[in-house]
Design an enzyme around this catalytic site. Structure first.
Site, short mmCIF file in Angstrom:
data_model
loop_
_atom_site.label_atom_id
_atom_site.label_comp_id
_atom_site.label_asym_id
_atom_site.label_seq_id
_atom_site.Cartn_x
_atom_site.Cartn_y
_atom_site.Cartn_z
N ARG A 14 0.84 -1.22 0.00
CA ARG A 14 0.00 0.00 0.00
C ARG A 14 0.87 1.25 0.00
NH1 ARG A 14 -3.45 -3.54 3.01
NH2 ARG A 14 -1.84 -3.57 4.59
N THR A 101 8.45 1.37 8.69
CA THR A 101 7.88 0.14 9.25
C THR A 101 7.67 0.27 10.75
OG1 THR A 101 9.24 -1.05 7.65
CG2 THR A 101 8.19 -2.38 9.36
N ASN A 126 5.52 7.96 12.09
CA ASN A 126 4.56 8.62 11.21
C ASN A 126 5.30 9.75 10.50
OD1 ASN A 126 2.45 10.47 10.27
ND2 ASN A 126 1.08 9.10 11.36
N HIS A 157 -7.42 2.46 12.60
CA HIS A 157 -6.80 2.15 11.30
C HIS A 157 -7.66 1.13 10.55
CE1 HIS A 157 -3.16 4.02 12.98
NE2 HIS A 157 -2.76 4.14 11.73
N LYS A 161 -4.46 -3.72 9.13
CA LYS A 161 -3.29 -3.41 9.97
C LYS A 161 -3.02 -4.56 10.95
CE LYS A 161 -1.07 0.24 12.63
NZ LYS A 161 0.20 0.04 11.90
P1 NAD Z 1 1.56 -3.62 3.06
O1 NAD Z 1 1.37 -4.99 3.63
O2 NAD Z 1 0.58 -3.11 2.07
O3 NAD Z 1 3.03 -3.51 2.38
C1 NAD Z 1 4.17 -4.15 2.85
C2 NAD Z 1 4.93 -4.69 1.64
O4 NAD Z 1 6.19 -5.19 2.06
C3 NAD Z 1 4.18 -5.84 0.95
O5 NAD Z 1 4.05 -5.58 -0.44
C4 NAD Z 1 5.08 -7.05 1.22
O6 NAD Z 1 5.04 -8.03 0.19
C5 NAD Z 1 6.44 -6.37 1.29
N1 NAD Z 1 7.46 -7.20 1.91
C6 NAD Z 1 7.34 -8.09 2.94
N2 NAD Z 1 8.52 -8.71 3.18
C7 NAD Z 1 9.41 -8.20 2.27
C8 NAD Z 1 10.79 -8.45 2.01
N3 NAD Z 1 11.50 -9.32 2.72
N4 NAD Z 1 11.37 -7.74 1.01
C9 NAD Z 1 10.68 -6.82 0.27
N5 NAD Z 1 9.35 -6.57 0.48
C10 NAD Z 1 8.74 -7.24 1.47
O7 NAD Z 1 1.67 -2.65 4.31
P2 NAD Z 1 1.57 -1.04 4.35
O8 NAD Z 1 0.18 -0.62 4.74
O9 NAD Z 1 2.19 -0.46 3.13
O10 NAD Z 1 2.47 -0.73 5.64
C11 NAD Z 1 3.81 -1.19 5.73
C12 NAD Z 1 4.42 -0.74 7.04
O11 NAD Z 1 4.52 0.69 7.06
C13 NAD Z 1 3.63 -1.10 8.29
O12 NAD Z 1 4.53 -1.42 9.33
C14 NAD Z 1 2.87 0.18 8.63
O13 NAD Z 1 2.53 0.28 9.99
C15 NAD Z 1 3.91 1.21 8.24
N6 NAD Z 1 3.39 2.55 7.94
C16 NAD Z 1 4.11 3.59 8.42
C17 NAD Z 1 3.76 4.89 8.11
C18 NAD Z 1 4.64 6.01 8.58
O14 NAD Z 1 4.36 7.18 8.27
N7 NAD Z 1 5.72 5.71 9.28
C19 NAD Z 1 2.64 5.12 7.31
C20 NAD Z 1 1.91 4.04 6.83
C21 NAD Z 1 2.31 2.73 7.14
#
Ligand code: NAD
Length: 269
Positions: A14, A101, A126, A157, A161
């Protein structure tokens, strides 16, 4: 000056898709790589096409080592185990690591801490401007109020999540604890169910809601007898996080090893 070469690890996620679009829309940087986990349907696809853009001639790879060795910075919004592995590779190659992450355990944290000795690591639970302001306000308000004001952090959320409370909620709780001058882990009350007994004075409580496609809502409640202060941030679109992450990558240019936060990047300190 040449463009900053940025790779998006977890580029089909995402956030990954949003990050690719944000790099393409930002001056001073280029999409220079992207990875996905082994077995992902996205492997071998053009990174531009994956994000609904024109082809960029670079394909999604599952070889993080090769990709991280060939770029200036990576944007990492994946899963904790992958982020720890990416931290090791960034340290090895001197690549800046922008980490979004959440949900890292002690072992993952240790890998990130070790990487900070070797390269620039920018981390934000964030990445949005609004939430980083909310963190500062929470710290300030908590410092001004005595513990008769109960502090609760409420977050909602989307249904997909996997970690709770959210990384942002925990960062808000930690900011409140910092403002109050207390140890967060000692006062945190992360889950209530059944006969919990009365609320303890000075605790910082958490409540988690999950549902629909909510991008991320956070409210810090300061509740005293007969009055209440609530500070809220609502994210309507993931673009706000992607914008912050790309800004962080550009900011990392020329920075030495160390751990930096979004307050450094956004100059909110
Ligand atoms: P998501 O599940 O849509 O995306 C995660 C992606 O990582 C997936 O496509 C998955 O296949 C990939 N992945 C998993 N293992 C991998 C590896 N070894 N190598 C490469 N790719 C790999 O999740 P998301 O909603 O995009 O959120 C991801 C993370 O970001 C979560 O921890 C979320 O809490 C965090 N997040 C942080 C913020 C911020 O501002 N810091 C904002 C949104 C989301």
């Amino acid at each position: 000056m040449s463009d900053l070469k940025i790779a998006v690890v977890g580029c089909a996620g995402r956030m990954g898709i949003n990050l690719l679009r944000q790099i393409a829309a930002t001056e001073g940087c280029v999409i220079a790589g992207g990875t996905e986990r082994s077995g992902s349907d996205a492997l071998g696809k053009d990174l531009g096409a994956l994000a609904g853009l024109d082809d960029v001639g670079i394909m999604v790879s599952d070889d993080a080592s090769v990709v991280i060795a060939s770029v200036d910075a990576i944007l990492d919004f994946t899963v904790p185990a992958a982020t720890a592995e990416h931290a090791n590779l960034c340290a090895e190659h001197g690549t800046a690591h922008i980490i979004g992450t959440t949900g890292l355990d002690a072992d993952h944290e240790a890998a990130v801490a070790a990487a900070c000795e070797k390269t620039a690591v920018i981390r934000g639970a964030n990445m949005s401007v609004g939430v980083n302001l909310l963190l500062g306000l929470t710290r300030k308000v908590a410092a001004m109020l005595d513990p008769d004001w109960d502090i609760e952090v409420v977050e909602m959320h989307h249904r997909h999540k996997v970690d709770a409370p959210s990384g942002t909620a925990l960062a808000l709780g930690k900011a409140a604890a910092e403002g109050r001058g207390v140890d967060h882990d000692t006062v945190a009350d992360r889950g209530r169910d059944g006969i919990t007994g009365e609320r303890k004075r000075g605790d910082i409580g958490y409540a988690t809601l999950r549902g629909g496609n909510v991008v991320g809502d956070h409210t810090v409640v300061f509740a005293a007898d007969d009055e209440r202060i609530e500070i809220t941030h609502k994210a309507a679109d993931r673009t706000i996080f992607a914008r912050g992450a790309v800004t962080a990558a550009l900011w990392s240019k020329g920075k030495g090893p160390g751990l930096y936060g979004m307050d450094d990047v956004l100059d909110l300190t």
